[in-house]
Write a protein that holds these residues in place. Structure first.
Motif, PDB file in Angstrom:
ATOM      1  N   ALA A  25      -4.698  -2.297   0.755  1.00  0.00           N
ATOM      2  CA  ALA A  25      -4.648  -3.236   1.880  1.00  0.00           C
ATOM      3  C   ALA A  25      -5.383  -2.688   3.101  1.00  0.00           C
ATOM      4  O   ALA A  25      -5.191  -1.540   3.492  1.00  0.00           O
ATOM      5  N   ASN A  26      -6.231  -3.524   3.691  1.00  0.00           N
ATOM      6  CA  ASN A  26      -6.886  -3.163   4.944  1.00  0.00           C
ATOM      7  C   ASN A  26      -5.955  -3.418   6.120  1.00  0.00           C
ATOM      8  O   ASN A  26      -6.040  -2.755   7.142  1.00  0.00           O
ATOM      9  N   ASN A  27      -5.103  -4.418   5.958  1.00  0.00           N
ATOM     10  CA  ASN A  27      -4.192  -4.812   7.031  1.00  0.00           C
ATOM     11  C   ASN A  27      -2.878  -5.285   6.417  1.00  0.00           C
ATOM     12  O   ASN A  27      -2.894  -6.077   5.473  1.00  0.00           O
ATOM     13  N   TYR A  87       0.610  -9.145   3.738  1.00  0.00           N
ATOM     14  CA  TYR A  87      -0.720  -8.609   3.459  1.00  0.00           C
ATOM     15  C   TYR A  87      -1.730  -9.574   4.054  1.00  0.00           C
ATOM     16  O   TYR A  87      -1.755 -10.747   3.703  1.00  0.00           O
ATOM     17  N   ASP A  89      -5.484  -9.251   4.475  1.00  0.00           N
ATOM     18  CA  ASP A  89      -6.781  -8.590   4.337  1.00  0.00           C
ATOM     19  C   ASP A  89      -7.947  -9.388   4.890  1.00  0.00           C
ATOM     20  O   ASP A  89      -8.854  -8.834   5.480  1.00  0.00           O
TER      21      ASP A  89
END
Length: 178
Positions: A25-27, A87, A89
């Motif tokens: 996950a980026n974010n 999540y 992304d």
């Protein structure tokens, strides 16, 4: 004994899957959800889908182990009460807006912290992100900003041409009468 073994394996698999999801996950944002009914939870998930985000609910023990395993041990302090992870992304700002807006009308859903583009953030920063204009709004403002001077220039040129035509028409009229 066999039943305990199955439950243990199930938890291990869940921890492994969650750890991989968190690493990829980026974010992501951690929230509290205790007090939301199933219909409210479904409504929240549907609203998150509009921002290409998803929401999962976790047991705190599993969430803490997975966060540690993924290298996000600092976020364990936010794993209290009922814990869910959003999540986000593709568009973290849109997801933050959904959480913030939904939290305003449903007091039980509150963001606690998260991970945003390489940084661990607290609830205050996530709420600030939610207050910023969306990507589409920013693009519209830039396009409008670029369009305004061009439109003004075209308007000035149009007025100049109209003025020239009026002058030429006046000269033509003057020659007819002369």
């Amino acid at each position: 004994m066999t039943e305990e073994k199955k439950i243990g394996n199930w938890k291990e698999l869940m921890i492994l899957e969650l750890t991989e999801d968190i690493k990829k996950a980026n974010n992501f944002f951690i929230s509290d959800y205790i007090g939301l009914g199933s219909e409210e939870m479904n409504e929240f998930r549907r609203e998150l889908e509009t921002s290409s985000s998803r929401y999962i609910v976790l047991k705190n023990s599993i969430a803490k182990i997975a966060l540690d395993s993924a290298g996000f041990g600092d976020l364990k302090k936010h794993v209290t009460g009922g814990t869910g992870i959003v999540y986000a992304d593709k568009d973290p700002a849109a997801a933050a807006k959904v959480i913030y807006k939904f939290g305003k009308t449903h007091k039980y859903l509150q963001v606690k912290g998260g991970y945003l583009e390489g940084n661990i953030v607290d609830a205050e920063k996530i709420n600030y992100l939610a207050s910023l204009p969306s990507r589409d709004e920013l693009i519209a403002k830039v396009v409008y900003g670029l369009k305004a001077p061009i439109s003004g220039f075209v308007g000035v040129l149009g007025n100049t041409i109209k003025s020239l035509i009026y002058v030429m028409q006046a000269i033509k009229e003057k020659r007819k009468t002369a």
